[in-house]
Write a protein that holds these residues in place. Structure first.
Motif, PDB file in Angstrom:
ATOM      1  N   VAL A  54      27.757 175.061  -0.086  1.00 36.84           N
ATOM      2  CA  VAL A  54      28.809 175.131   1.101  1.00 36.84           C
ATOM      3  C   VAL A  54      30.413 175.509   0.941  1.00 36.84           C
ATOM      4  CG1 VAL A  54      30.341 172.775   1.964  1.00 36.84           C
ATOM      5  CG2 VAL A  54      27.441 172.245   0.578  1.00 36.84           C
ATOM      6  N   LEU A  55      30.560 176.367  -0.122  1.00 35.31           N
ATOM      7  CA  LEU A  55      31.500 176.890  -0.162  1.00 35.31           C
ATOM      8  C   LEU A  55      31.380 178.164   0.811  1.00 35.31           C
ATOM      9  CD1 LEU A  55      33.275 175.613  -3.687  1.00 35.31           C
ATOM     10  CD2 LEU A  55      34.192 175.441  -0.910  1.00 35.31           C
ATOM     11  N   GLY A  56      30.013 178.337   1.241  1.00 39.74           N
ATOM     12  CA  GLY A  56      30.440 179.967   1.610  1.00 39.74           C
ATOM     13  C   GLY A  56      29.912 180.810   0.201  1.00 39.74           C
ATOM     14  N   LEU A  57      29.367 180.972  -0.672  1.00 41.87           N
ATOM     15  CA  LEU A  57      29.365 181.766  -2.341  1.00 41.87           C
ATOM     16  C   LEU A  57      28.435 182.200  -2.238  1.00 41.87           C
ATOM     17  CD1 LEU A  57      31.480 179.720  -4.419  1.00 41.87           C
ATOM     18  CD2 LEU A  57      32.702 181.300  -2.931  1.00 41.87           C
ATOM     19  N   ILE A  58      27.226 182.347  -1.210  1.00 43.34           N
ATOM     20  CA  ILE A  58      26.213 183.099  -1.234  1.00 43.34           C
ATOM     21  C   ILE A  58      25.900 184.053  -0.245  1.00 43.34           C
ATOM     22  CG2 ILE A  58      23.755 182.578  -0.640  1.00 43.34           C
ATOM     23  CD1 ILE A  58      23.636 179.980  -2.416  1.00 43.34           C
ATOM     24  N   PRO A  59      26.059 185.040  -0.340  1.00 46.63           N
ATOM     25  CA  PRO A  59      25.715 186.333   1.247  1.00 46.63           C
ATOM     26  C   PRO A  59      24.837 185.740   1.585  1.00 46.63           C
ATOM     27  CG  PRO A  59      26.158 187.062  -1.098  1.00 46.63           C
ATOM     28  CD  PRO A  59      26.187 185.688  -1.941  1.00 46.63           C
ATOM     29  N   GLY A  60      24.755 186.293   2.895  1.00 46.16           N
ATOM     30  CA  GLY A  60      24.378 185.582   4.392  1.00 46.16           C
ATOM     31  C   GLY A  60      24.109 184.807   4.712  1.00 46.16           C
ATOM     32  N   LEU A  61      24.676 183.667   4.099  1.00 44.88           N
ATOM     33  CA  LEU A  61      24.119 181.682   4.394  1.00 44.88           C
ATOM     34  C   LEU A  61      25.130 181.913   5.804  1.00 44.88           C
ATOM     35  CD1 LEU A  61      23.294 179.903   1.769  1.00 44.88           C
ATOM     36  CD2 LEU A  61      21.750 181.214   2.965  1.00 44.88           C
ATOM     37  N   PRO A  62      24.661 181.068   6.672  1.00 42.78           N
ATOM     38  CA  PRO A  62      25.193 181.186   7.939  1.00 42.78           C
ATOM     39  C   PRO A  62      26.352 179.804   6.718  1.00 42.78           C
ATOM     40  CG  PRO A  62      23.732 179.477   7.934  1.00 42.78           C
ATOM     41  CD  PRO A  62      23.659 181.012   7.096  1.00 42.78           C
ATOM     42  N   LYS A  63      27.807 179.868   7.620  1.00 42.58           N
ATOM     43  CA  LYS A  63      28.495 178.746   7.478  1.00 42.58           C
ATOM     44  C   LYS A  63      28.412 177.077   7.628  1.00 42.58           C
ATOM     45  CE  LYS A  63      33.394 176.356   8.017  1.00 42.58           C
ATOM     46  NZ  LYS A  63      33.229 175.209   8.062  1.00 42.58           N
ATOM     47  N   VAL A  64      27.927 176.261   6.215  1.00 42.86           N
ATOM     48  CA  VAL A  64      27.521 175.281   6.231  1.00 42.86           C
ATOM     49  C   VAL A  64      28.644 173.769   5.585  1.00 42.86           C
ATOM     50  CG1 VAL A  64      25.546 173.555   4.636  1.00 42.86           C
ATOM     51  CG2 VAL A  64      25.551 176.360   5.184  1.00 42.86           C
ATOM     52  N   ASN A  65      28.514 172.910   6.855  1.00 42.02           N
ATOM     53  CA  ASN A  65      28.634 171.680   6.724  1.00 42.02           C
ATOM     54  C   ASN A  65      28.097 170.477   6.240  1.00 42.02           C
ATOM     55  OD1 ASN A  65      31.617 172.987   8.280  1.00 42.02           O
ATOM     56  ND2 ASN A  65      30.005 173.186  10.024  1.00 42.02           N
ATOM     57  N   LEU A  66      28.196 169.871   5.093  1.00 46.61           N
ATOM     58  CA  LEU A  66      27.257 169.957   4.806  1.00 46.61           C
ATOM     59  C   LEU A  66      28.166 167.480   5.096  1.00 46.61           C
ATOM     60  CD1 LEU A  66      24.825 167.854   2.605  1.00 46.61           C
ATOM     61  CD2 LEU A  66      26.491 168.168   0.844  1.00 46.61           C
ATOM     62  N   HIS A  67      26.861 166.651   5.614  1.00 44.91           N
ATOM     63  CA  HIS A  67      26.906 165.496   5.841  1.00 44.91           C
ATOM     64  C   HIS A  67      26.016 164.452   4.922  1.00 44.91           C
ATOM     65  CE1 HIS A  67      30.457 166.790   8.840  1.00 44.91           C
ATOM     66  NE2 HIS A  67      29.171 167.552   8.695  1.00 44.91           N
ATOM     67  N   ASN A  68      27.018 163.759   3.472  1.00 41.32           N
ATOM     68  CA  ASN A  68      25.837 163.109   2.703  1.00 41.32           C
ATOM     69  C   ASN A  68      26.716 162.162   2.231  1.00 41.32           C
ATOM     70  OD1 ASN A  68      24.683 162.887   0.207  1.00 41.32           O
ATOM     71  ND2 ASN A  68      23.228 163.324   0.419  1.00 41.32           N
ATOM     72  N   LYS A  69      26.068 160.960   2.995  1.00 42.83           N
ATOM     73  CA  LYS A  69      27.252 159.801   1.450  1.00 42.83           C
ATOM     74  C   LYS A  69      27.889 160.031  -0.190  1.00 42.83           C
ATOM     75  CE  LYS A  69      23.811 156.337   0.435  1.00 42.83           C
ATOM     76  NZ  LYS A  69      23.322 155.246   0.342  1.00 42.83           N
ATOM     77  N   VAL A  70      27.012 160.794  -0.736  1.00 46.59           N
ATOM     78  CA  VAL A  70      27.650 160.937  -2.087  1.00 46.59           C
ATOM     79  C   VAL A  70      28.133 161.702  -2.193  1.00 46.59           C
ATOM     80  CG1 VAL A  70      26.698 161.010  -4.185  1.00 46.59           C
ATOM     81  CG2 VAL A  70      25.294 160.166  -2.805  1.00 46.59           C
ATOM     82  N   LEU A  71      28.410 163.213  -1.692  1.00 43.53           N
ATOM     83  CA  LEU A  71      28.847 164.372  -1.501  1.00 43.53           C
ATOM     84  C   LEU A  71      30.452 164.276  -0.622  1.00 43.53           C
ATOM     85  CD1 LEU A  71      25.863 166.275  -2.338  1.00 43.53           C
ATOM     86  CD2 LEU A  71      27.585 165.705  -4.197  1.00 43.53           C
ATOM     87  N   SER A  72      30.418 163.121   0.055  1.00 42.59           N
ATOM     88  CA  SER A  72      30.801 163.364   1.344  1.00 42.59           C
ATOM     89  C   SER A  72      31.950 162.824   1.037  1.00 42.59           C
ATOM     90  CB  SER A  72      31.122 162.625   3.014  1.00 42.59           C
ATOM     91  OG  SER A  72      31.972 162.905   3.904  1.00 42.59           O
ATOM     92  N   PRO A  73      33.364 164.319   1.691  1.00 40.66           N
ATOM     93  CA  PRO A  73      35.120 163.347   1.287  1.00 40.66           C
ATOM     94  C   PRO A  73      35.536 162.629   2.182  1.00 40.66           C
ATOM     95  CG  PRO A  73      34.793 165.851   1.966  1.00 40.66           C
ATOM     96  CD  PRO A  73      33.395 165.359   2.264  1.00 40.66           C
ATOM     97  N   SER A  74      34.516 162.607   3.367  1.00 42.81           N
ATOM     98  CA  SER A  74      34.847 161.498   4.497  1.00 42.81           C
ATOM     99  C   SER A  74      35.535 159.896   3.514  1.00 42.81           C
ATOM    100  CB  SER A  74      34.239 160.769   4.811  1.00 42.81           C
ATOM    101  OG  SER A  74      34.646 160.131   5.986  1.00 42.81           O
TER     102      SER A  74
END
Length: 360
Positions: A54-74
Motif C-alpha cells: 500500500v505504501l508503494g515500497l515494492i518496485p514495479g507495482l502500481p499504486k494500490v488503493n486498499l479498501h478493507n473494513k479492518v484496515l481502512s482509515p475510513s
C-alpha cells in the motif's frame, strides 16, 4: 489511472504489448459467511507485508488503493462504501475484487430476508446482499480473488446440513468465469489463508496488472500452482517416520501423525515447508494434525478430524514389513556412523594411513 485506459479492460488485458496500470484499487468485501480470519491472517505477512504494498515500497507495482473494513482509515458508513458504490456504477476502474467468506444461496429464501449484507440501498434503505455486490462488481473487476477456503470452496458454512446453501465464489460465478482482465478467479484457500501465500499471490496479480508479469499459473481448482502443487506430506518434517512405518500414538510424539488423524499425504498445501509466520509454525510443525482445510472437500470429506484417515490402516499395514526392515537397517548404520575413526588417538604412532613416501 491506467496508461491504456482508453481501451476497454478485456481487450487491453489481451493486448500483446499491454503497458499495464499505474494505479489500481483493491475492493475487499468480507461480508461473505465468514469470521474475518483471512484479513487478520493476511496482516501477519512479511514477504511482502500489506503495508509495503500500500505504501508503494515494492518496485514495479502500481499504486494500490486498499479498501478493507479492518484496515481502512475510513470512519466507516457511507465514507467507506463510496469506492464500492462508484465501482458498481462503473465509475471506478481498474480494480481487483477480493471476496472473503462463502457465498450463500439467496434464491432459496422464500419471501423477504437475506443471509448477509453489505451496506444499504440509498433509495429504499433495504440491505444490499453480498450476492448483489458480487453480481455488480465481478463483471467489472480487472481481477477477482477469493481469499480463504470459505470463499474458494464454501468451507465450514457449506458443510452438509447447512441451511444457507453456501458455496464458493467459482460455484456462484461459474468455473469458466473470466474477469475484465481475462483472468479466471484466483483461489487462495486456507482456513485461514497462510499470510505469505495470499500476499505472494496478490503481488503476482498486481505485477500482472502493471504489465510486468504473465498471469499467475493456476491448477484446475484455480489455486496457484507453485503454492499448492505439492502435498503436506511431501514437505513435512515427519514424513520420514511414515516411510519407516513409525507412527505417533498420541499428540505429544514427534513421529508421523497419520494414525491419529493427519490427512497430510493427500492434501495440497505448503504450510509445513513455509511455516506460518516468518517461517515458524504450521500445523504438523507444532504437533497439529492436517485436517485438510485447503481442500475443496473440506470439511465433510475429512471428518471426524481426530479419526485415522481412510486408507491409513491399509497403507500402514502394507508399509509395515518394509518400514520395520528399513528402520532396523538405518538404526544399525546409525550406530556405525556415530563412531569416530580408530586413528583419532593421542598415541605415539600415526595410524591414519598417511604415507610420506607415496608419490603419484
Amino acid at each position: 489511472m491506467s496508461v491504456d485506459s482508453g481501451v476497454p479492460g478485456r481487450e487491453a488485458a489481451r493486448a500483446e504489448h499491454r503497458q499495464g496500470f499505474d494505479e489500481i484499487s483493491i475492493l475487499w468485501i468480507s461480508e461473505g459467511m465468514s469470521c474475518d480470519g483471512d484479513t487478520v491472517s493476511m496482516t501477519a505477512s512479511g514477504q511482502p507485508a500489506i503495508e509495503d504494498v500500500v505504501l508503494g515500497l515494492i518496485p514495479g507495482l502500481p499504486k494500490v488503493n486498499l479498501h478493507n473494513k479492518v484496515l481502512s482509515p475510513s470512519v466507516g458508513g457511507e465514507d467507506f462504501l463510496r469506492p464500492f458504490r462508484a465501482a458498481a456504477r462503473g465509475e471506478l476502474r481498474p480494480f481487483i475484487l477480493v471476496i472473503e467468506g462463502s457465498v450463500p444461496n439467496q434464491n432459496i429464501i422464500e419471501g423477504d430476508g437475506y443471509w448477509t449484507s453489505f451496506g444499504n440501498d440509498p433509495d429504499t434503505g433495504e440491505p444490499l446482499t453480498l450476492n448483489w455486490w458480487i453480481d455488480q462488481l465481478a463483471p467489472k473487476a480487472w481481477a477477482v480473488v477469493a481469499a480463504g477456503t470459505c470463499a474458494t470452496y464454501g468451507g465450514i458454512h457449506a458443510m452438509a446440513g447447512n441451511p444457507t446453501g453456501c458455496m464458493g465464489l467459482a460455484d456462484y460465478l461459474g468455473w469458466d468465469f473470466r474477469s475484465e482482465g481475462a483472468l479466471p478467479i484466483v483461489n487462495v484457500p486456507g482456513c485461514p489463508i497462510q499470510p505469505e501465500n495470499f500476499m505472494e499471490t496478490l503481488t503476482w496479480v498486481l505485477y500482472h496488472a502493471a504489465g510486468a508479469a504473465p498471469p499467475p499459473p493456476l491448477d484446475e481448482k484455480l489455486r496457484p500452482q507453485w503454492l499448492f502443487g505439492k502435498t503436506v506430506h511431501e514437505g513435512c518434517d515427519r514424513a520420514a517416520y511414515y516411510e519407516q512405518s513409525d507412527f505417533a500414538k498420541d499428540y505429544n510424539s514427534p513421529k508421523c501423525q497419520v494414525k491419529v488423524g493427519c490427512w497430510g499425504p493427500i492434501v495440497n498445501c505448503n504450510v509445513p515447508k513455509r511455516g506460518w509466520m516468518s517461517g515458524v509454525g504450521g500445523c504438523p510443525n507444532v504437533g497439529g494434525i492436517c485436517i485438510a482445510c485447503t481442500m475443496p472437500g473440506f470439511p465433510d470429506m475429512f471428518m471426524p478430524f481426530m479419526d485415522e484417515p481412510t486408507g491409513g490402516s491399509l497403507s500402514s499395514i502394507l508399509n509395515k514389513p518394509y518400514g520395520a526392515f528399513i528402520r532396523r537397517m538405518r538404526a544399525i548404520s546409525n550406530v556405525a556412523a556415530n563412531k569416530e575413526p580408530k586413528w583419532h588417538h593421542n598415541g605415539p604412532a600415526l595410524t591414519s594411513g598417511y604415507d610420506p613416501r607415496y608419490r603419484p
